[in-house]
Motif scaffolding. Structure first.
Motif, PDB file in Angstrom:
ATOM      1  N   ARG A 122       0.876  -1.067  -0.056  1.00  0.00           N
ATOM      2  CA  ARG A 122      -0.009  -0.023  -0.085  1.00  0.00           C
ATOM      3  C   ARG A 122       1.019   1.219   0.075  1.00  0.00           C
ATOM      4  N   TYR A 123       0.330   2.410  -0.797  1.00  0.00           N
ATOM      5  CA  TYR A 123       1.288   3.571  -0.718  1.00  0.00           C
ATOM      6  C   TYR A 123       0.637   4.798  -1.038  1.00  0.00           C
ATOM      7  N   GLN A 124       1.304   5.920  -0.493  1.00  0.00           N
ATOM      8  CA  GLN A 124       0.764   7.500  -0.664  1.00  0.00           C
ATOM      9  C   GLN A 124       1.770   7.942  -1.106  1.00  0.00           C
ATOM     10  N   GLU A 125       1.549   9.078  -1.950  1.00  0.00           N
ATOM     11  CA  GLU A 125       2.324  10.238  -2.243  1.00  0.00           C
ATOM     12  C   GLU A 125       2.472  11.065  -1.122  1.00  0.00           C
ATOM     13  N   ALA A 135      -0.148  10.561   5.889  1.00  0.00           N
ATOM     14  CA  ALA A 135       0.128   8.971   5.265  1.00  0.00           C
ATOM     15  C   ALA A 135       0.503   8.068   6.369  1.00  0.00           C
ATOM     16  N   ASP A 138      -2.471   6.917   8.040  1.00  0.00           N
ATOM     17  CA  ASP A 138      -3.338   5.803   7.073  1.00  0.00           C
ATOM     18  C   ASP A 138      -2.802   4.478   7.064  1.00  0.00           C
TER      19      ASP A 138
END
Ligand code: AMP
Length: 358
Positions: A122-125, A135, A138
């Motif tokens: 899972r990833y976020q900018e 982030a 989350d």
């Protein structure tokens, strides 16, 4: 589709050991290689017919280089895309610049992979300290923050633990854009190398297992010690990615094997890869020869291995062991011709073969 026949000249952007081993494979098939690199006396230029030593942004040097070659490929992914696009207007560039653009940006890469149904962590900018805090809320702790561009061998990344100060982690990353990844509880790190030809055919090597030391690849074991179902899943993913990205060349797909048996892709490299060096000694056709065949529009060779293999990198002063390594008659020593030994620098590798077990 016209093949670029033996006798032609392949241009390689980058002068490292990957370019060197590609040029050696090319020579065996009767091709010449010219290297473009900012570095003098590079490992690749030592075994090529010519080298342009210039900055990647030097348009007149690039244009002259393009006029002297029949096709261009690259041996690392941190070359700016602009010069590669510029070259592609003059001469075929394989893999195409779009592939490079995806693979050199972790965020684009992850978006691409998820868009074609390939699972990643899972990833976020992240573009600010406040964004990092969001982030982390989350994705939780531990998690891993990486620079979106120009990271390699563990450079440009930080693990966020229970006690990490997020403002400090963000400042220390020294990047405008980052990607926060959920922490993957993996049992093994594996990789699959896939070659894809101009005609869309592909050749996929068996998944291998990679062990790192100080964030640098230390040992590759071929094949990986994973159940057949995991190996099949990994190979199928790599082949799917090569097809969807419209690869012509060689692509390395680094993956995590989760404790649950799931396979997640960590990153892509659109070039021969350190975890594929064993193919020189253990396979009918190596990853380097596949690259030459692919970019020249020739049929691909068999990726089948005749032996199992363990490849050990010689990092920094490890290279001083060359005399002892040569005393082992079964050890296949590869040195990269680097004049200066530095800590953390890949100086060579040694491959040891054993009878193939299935
Ligand atoms: P990379 O630069 O992405 O290849 O990451 C370097 C190393 O950090 C990997 O080989 C892993 O050992 C570790 N690593 C990277 N990303 C993660 C993650 N999301 N979860 C756990 N470990 C990771």
């Amino acid at each position: 589709m016209n093949a670029i026949a033996p006798g032609a000249t392949i241009g390689i952007l980058g002068g490292g050991q990957l370019g060197r081993m590609t040029a050696l494979a090319a020579a065996r098939l009767g091709y010449r290689c010219r290297i473009f690199t900012p570095e003098r006396d590079s490992p690749a230029s030592q075994v090529a017919v010519g080298t342009t030593v210039a900055d990647y942004k030097d348009r007149s040097a690039l244009a002259a280089f393009a006029r002297g070659v029949d096709v261009v490929t690259y041996e690392f992914e941190n070359i700016p895309v602009d010069p590669v696009t510029f070259l592609a207007d003059i001469v075929p560039v394989r893999p195409k610049p779009d592939v490079l653009a995806i693979c050199q940006d972790r965020l684009k890469e992850k978006d691409f992979l998820n868009g074609i149904g390939v699972a990643t962590a899972r990833y976020q900018e992240v573009t600010s300290a406040a964004g990092l805090a969001r982030a982390v809320r989350d994705l939780g702790r531990p998690s891993v923050l990486k620079t979106a561009v120009l990271g390699y061998d563990g450079k440009g990344q930080a693990t966020i633990r229970a006690d990490s100060d997020l403002d400090q982690v963000w400042t220390q990353l020294k990047a405008a854009r980052g990607v926060l990844e959920g922490f993957v509880d993996f049992t093994q790190e594996i990789s699959v190398i896939v070659a894809r030809g101009l005609d869309g055919t592909h050749a996929t090597y068996v998944p291998v297992e990679n062990q790192h030391k100080n964030h640098i690849l230390d040992v590759t074991m071929a094949p990986a010690r994973v159940p057949p179902v995991v190996a099949m899943k990994a190979e199928a993913m790599a082949t799917h990615i090569a097809q969807k990205i419209d690869l012509v060349g060689v692509l390395a797909v680094e993956m995590f094997v989760e404790r649950s048996g799931g396979v997640l892709v960590n990153e892509l490299a659109p070039r021969p890869h350190n975890s594929g060096h064993w193919t020189i000694d253990a396979c009918a056709v190596s990853q380097f020869e596949q690259l030459v065949r692919a970019v020249c529009g020739l049929p691909l060779g068999s990726p089948e291995r005749h032996s199992d293999a363990v490849m050990k990198n010689l990092i920094g002063s490890d290279v001083d062991q060359w005399r002892d390594i040569l005393k082992d008659p079964g050890a296949r020593l590869h040195l990269y011709g680097k004049a200066e030994t530095r800590p953390g620098r890949k100086m060579g590798h040694v491959t040891r073969l054993s009878p193939r077990k299935d």
